[in-house]
Design an enzyme around this catalytic site. Sequence first.
Site, PDB file in Angstrom:
ATOM      1  N   LYS A 161      87.863 -23.544  37.738  1.00  0.00           N
ATOM      2  CA  LYS A 161      86.407 -23.639  37.568  1.00  0.00           C
ATOM      3  C   LYS A 161      85.980 -22.684  36.469  1.00  0.00           C
ATOM      4  O   LYS A 161      85.895 -21.473  36.660  1.00  0.00           O
ATOM      5  CB  LYS A 161      85.642 -23.288  38.851  1.00  0.00           C
ATOM      6  CG  LYS A 161      84.181 -23.723  38.702  1.00  0.00           C
ATOM      7  CD  LYS A 161      83.273 -23.235  39.776  1.00  0.00           C
ATOM      8  CE  LYS A 161      82.435 -22.070  39.375  1.00  0.00           C
ATOM      9  NZ  LYS A 161      81.754 -22.176  38.078  1.00  0.00           N
TER      10      LYS A 161
ATOM     11  N   GLU B 230      79.874 -21.758  34.379  1.00  0.00           N
ATOM     12  CA  GLU B 230      78.896 -22.750  33.907  1.00  0.00           C
ATOM     13  C   GLU B 230      78.467 -22.456  32.467  1.00  0.00           C
ATOM     14  O   GLU B 230      77.908 -23.311  31.800  1.00  0.00           O
ATOM     15  CB  GLU B 230      77.683 -22.809  34.846  1.00  0.00           C
ATOM     16  CG  GLU B 230      76.942 -21.500  35.094  1.00  0.00           C
ATOM     17  CD  GLU B 230      77.539 -20.660  36.239  1.00  0.00           C
ATOM     18  OE1 GLU B 230      78.778 -20.588  36.364  1.00  0.00           O
ATOM     19  OE2 GLU B 230      76.747 -20.064  36.989  1.00  0.00           O
TER      20      GLU B 230
ATOM     21  N   SER C 161      81.942 -10.936  38.453  1.00  0.00           N
ATOM     22  CA  SER C 161      81.234  -9.703  38.791  1.00  0.00           C
ATOM     23  C   SER C 161      81.668  -9.169  40.159  1.00  0.00           C
ATOM     24  O   SER C 161      82.179  -9.911  41.012  1.00  0.00           O
ATOM     25  CB  SER C 161      79.731  -9.977  38.801  1.00  0.00           C
ATOM     26  OG  SER C 161      79.444 -10.943  39.791  1.00  0.00           O
TER      27      SER C 161
ATOM     28  N   GLU D 264      89.464  -9.908  39.815  1.00  0.00           N
ATOM     29  CA  GLU D 264      89.379  -9.117  38.591  1.00  0.00           C
ATOM     30  C   GLU D 264      87.905  -9.001  38.244  1.00  0.00           C
ATOM     31  O   GLU D 264      87.281  -9.986  37.835  1.00  0.00           O
ATOM     32  CB  GLU D 264      90.158  -9.792  37.467  1.00  0.00           C
ATOM     33  CG  GLU D 264      91.621  -9.942  37.831  1.00  0.00           C
ATOM     34  CD  GLU D 264      92.527 -10.075  36.631  1.00  0.00           C
ATOM     35  OE1 GLU D 264      93.646  -9.567  36.703  1.00  0.00           O
ATOM     36  OE2 GLU D 264      92.125 -10.697  35.642  1.00  0.00           O
TER      37      GLU D 264
ATOM     38  N   CYS E 119      85.074  -7.060  30.072  1.00  0.00           N
ATOM     39  CA  CYS E 119      85.232  -6.320  31.331  1.00  0.00           C
ATOM     40  C   CYS E 119      85.683  -4.906  31.037  1.00  0.00           C
ATOM     41  O   CYS E 119      85.317  -3.978  31.744  1.00  0.00           O
ATOM     42  CB  CYS E 119      86.218  -7.021  32.240  1.00  0.00           C
ATOM     43  SG  CYS E 119      87.779  -7.402  31.445  1.00  0.00           S
TER      44      CYS E 119
ATOM     45  N   GLU F 143      77.316  -1.412  35.501  1.00  0.00           N
ATOM     46  CA  GLU F 143      77.805  -2.155  34.342  1.00  0.00           C
ATOM     47  C   GLU F 143      76.630  -2.723  33.526  1.00  0.00           C
ATOM     48  O   GLU F 143      75.729  -3.346  34.093  1.00  0.00           O
ATOM     49  CB  GLU F 143      78.698  -3.309  34.827  1.00  0.00           C
ATOM     50  CG  GLU F 143      79.434  -3.996  33.694  1.00  0.00           C
ATOM     51  CD  GLU F 143      80.370  -5.115  34.186  1.00  0.00           C
ATOM     52  OE1 GLU F 143      80.016  -5.814  35.154  1.00  0.00           O
ATOM     53  OE2 GLU F 143      81.445  -5.274  33.582  1.00  0.00           O
TER      54      GLU F 143
HETATM   55  P1  NAD Z   1      79.827 -14.098  37.918  1.00  0.00           P
HETATM   56  O1  NAD Z   1      80.323 -13.305  39.088  1.00  0.00           O
HETATM   57  O2  NAD Z   1      78.382 -14.311  37.777  1.00  0.00           O
HETATM   58  O3  NAD Z   1      80.500 -15.552  37.893  1.00  0.00           O
HETATM   59  C1  NAD Z   1      81.883 -15.738  37.846  1.00  0.00           C
HETATM   60  C2  NAD Z   1      82.233 -17.103  38.381  1.00  0.00           C
HETATM   61  O4  NAD Z   1      81.898 -17.165  39.759  1.00  0.00           O
HETATM   62  C3  NAD Z   1      81.499 -18.252  37.699  1.00  0.00           C
HETATM   63  O5  NAD Z   1      82.412 -19.318  37.503  1.00  0.00           O
HETATM   64  C4  NAD Z   1      80.421 -18.613  38.717  1.00  0.00           C
HETATM   65  O6  NAD Z   1      80.006 -19.946  38.634  1.00  0.00           O
HETATM   66  C5  NAD Z   1      81.153 -18.345  40.005  1.00  0.00           C
HETATM   67  N1  NAD Z   1      80.291 -18.082  41.179  1.00  0.00           N
HETATM   68  C6  NAD Z   1      79.082 -17.464  41.185  1.00  0.00           C
HETATM   69  N2  NAD Z   1      78.624 -17.384  42.446  1.00  0.00           N
HETATM   70  C7  NAD Z   1      79.553 -17.953  43.249  1.00  0.00           C
HETATM   71  C8  NAD Z   1      79.643 -18.177  44.655  1.00  0.00           C
HETATM   72  N3  NAD Z   1      78.679 -17.795  45.500  1.00  0.00           N
HETATM   73  N4  NAD Z   1      80.743 -18.790  45.132  1.00  0.00           N
HETATM   74  C9  NAD Z   1      81.738 -19.172  44.303  1.00  0.00           C
HETATM   75  N5  NAD Z   1      81.698 -19.014  42.969  1.00  0.00           N
HETATM   76  C10 NAD Z   1      80.615 -18.394  42.446  1.00  0.00           C
HETATM   77  O7  NAD Z   1      80.429 -13.360  36.627  1.00  0.00           O
HETATM   78  P2  NAD Z   1      80.234 -13.759  35.077  1.00  0.00           P
HETATM   79  O8  NAD Z   1      78.852 -13.419  34.668  1.00  0.00           O
HETATM   80  O9  NAD Z   1      80.760 -15.107  34.811  1.00  0.00           O
HETATM   81  O10 NAD Z   1      81.244 -12.734  34.384  1.00  0.00           O
HETATM   82  C11 NAD Z   1      80.893 -11.436  34.043  1.00  0.00           C
HETATM   83  C12 NAD Z   1      81.570 -10.449  34.972  1.00  0.00           C
HETATM   84  O11 NAD Z   1      82.973 -10.683  34.988  1.00  0.00           O
HETATM   85  C13 NAD Z   1      81.416  -9.019  34.483  1.00  0.00           C
HETATM   86  O12 NAD Z   1      81.166  -8.190  35.606  1.00  0.00           O
HETATM   87  C14 NAD Z   1      82.779  -8.715  33.879  1.00  0.00           C
HETATM   88  O13 NAD Z   1      83.082  -7.357  33.822  1.00  0.00           O
HETATM   89  C15 NAD Z   1      83.685  -9.478  34.789  1.00  0.00           C
HETATM   90  N6  NAD Z   1      84.980  -9.748  34.162  1.00  0.00           N
HETATM   91  C16 NAD Z   1      86.100  -9.099  34.630  1.00  0.00           C
HETATM   92  C17 NAD Z   1      87.329  -9.312  34.023  1.00  0.00           C
HETATM   93  C18 NAD Z   1      88.573  -8.606  34.475  1.00  0.00           C
HETATM   94  O14 NAD Z   1      89.643  -8.993  34.049  1.00  0.00           O
HETATM   95  N7  NAD Z   1      88.487  -7.575  35.314  1.00  0.00           N
HETATM   96  C19 NAD Z   1      87.412 -10.199  32.947  1.00  0.00           C
HETATM   97  C20 NAD Z   1      86.263 -10.860  32.499  1.00  0.00           C
HETATM   98  C21 NAD Z   1      85.058 -10.620  33.123  1.00  0.00           C
END
Ligand code: NAD
Length: 455
Positions: free
Chosen positions: A153, A156, A205, A226, A261, A358
């Site tokens: 997935k 979006e 996140s 992650e 990240c 963050e």
């Molecule tokens: P997000 O948590 O908003 O979304 C991540 C994914 O989760 C998306 O595909 C989203 O559609 C899905 N999602 C959201 N709510 C959900 C739910 N209730 N149930 C199931 N799936 C759900 O994060 P984002 O804005 O896409 O990414 C940014 C975050 O990711 C930042 O905090 C960043 O630091 C982190 N990040 C971490 C790493 C790492 O390797 N540690 C790498 C890249 C990004």
Amino acid sequence: MKIINPATEVVLQEIAEDTSGSIAEKFSQLKTAQPAWAKFSLDRRINVLKRFSELLAEHIEHLAAILTAEVGKPLQQSRNEVNGARARIQWLTDHAGRYLSEEEMSRDEKMAEVIRYEPLGVVCNISAWNYPYLVGTNVFVPALLAGNAVMYKPSEYSTLTGLQIERLLKLAGVPDEVFQVAIGGKEVGEILLTTDFDGYYFTGSYKTGQYIYEKVAPKMVPCQCELGGKDPLYVADDISDIAAVAAGTADGAFYNNGQSCCAVERIYVHEKVYDAYVKEFVKEVKSWKLGLPTEAGVYIGPLSRASQVQFLENQIDEAKSKGAVVLTGGKRVAGKGYFFEPTVLVNVNHQMEIMREESFGPVIGIMKVSGDEEAIQLMKDTAYGLTAAVYSRDEKRATDILAQVDAGTGYWNCCDRVSAALPWSGRGHSGFGATLSHAGLRAFTKPKSYHLRKA
Ligand code: NAD
């Protein structure tokens, strides 16, 4: 679902989201197809993933254009990302034979002890938008190499890239049913959480990761998270080239608009070099070109999500209300697109959100410290634990400091960097488990122990 170009706010495409019915159908196909994929020889799977990497190279301009259009990163940074993913695939395919093959631990005339690394089955990868090729590669490449089928997935905000990944994996020879893409946002994510996957691999996140971990716990299957970070960087007083350190660390904080990240999120500088460092840092930040990500020479494009503009303004306002001083930037750019000026704040402290939560944007707080002890205490003062960096001429001084910070990665004289040969893992609110390296190759397997006695 509308796919919006964050630089122009133009709708690029409208695309149908998955439903519980379509997810169930895709899951059933994955389940049926996985055993045959696992029976392919490892060499055959390695060759398919190598071909995928070649296809990334052949199509790089097209892929970079799509990535830039939907997430807003400057075109050259999109190309860099695709090439970065290829380097990771190279390492993973070069080392899959060594780490996924059967291991004989002991043998004598009577008895052999052997480990086999079995695939988990059908795994679910819920991913982030900021580096879709890189964070995707960390998961679906080793998962496929190990013989799993994958439901991927994409965020979006990076759906079109997710569909390109699917197209090229299939062109490379991944059987149609073995890799499926789930299209949509949170609601589609929720459907995946109630489906019976054999493992969940999440990048995103802290808030979502914690929710997913709790939600899938009753399934008793592996779950890796992650997550985000508030990565600290310390500049010691013995650095020789202040201008070079300032430029390198500014890049670590602002590359990809700070939406990494492992972006540097807070900087502590020894009082002896503080003034000179801040001067050079601000000079570097002011030299960058902000504009359309398709224009040559642009380093700062738009933020990927509209909501992030307000979030950053709130963080900066809160810091200012507590005494922070803005040296450059500090506000959104008027007009179309989600542009935000690269912002440097000083006179900051740990009562401010900007030094604790963050930012995930082009904003940095720089704080003066009296020496190593104060720097260590401040670096440790966080719930996150992804990376930490120290700039110093003295390796022992730097590694002694890094050893005291509870983070998955330590950097000496570098930052915002990932290597496929090393485990990528967070601690605390930055998550748990590891991708990349031998640990990441085996993260999608279950080891089975064979005790083989001759009759
Ligand atoms: P997000 O948590 O908003 O979304 C991540 C994914 O989760 C998306 O595909 C989203 O559609 C899905 N999602 C959201 N709510 C959900 C739910 N209730 N149930 C199931 N799936 C759900 O994060 P984002 O804005 O896409 O990414 C940014 C975050 O990711 C930042 O905090 C960043 O630091 C982190 N990040 C971490 C790493 C790492 O390797 N540690 C790498 C890249 C990004």
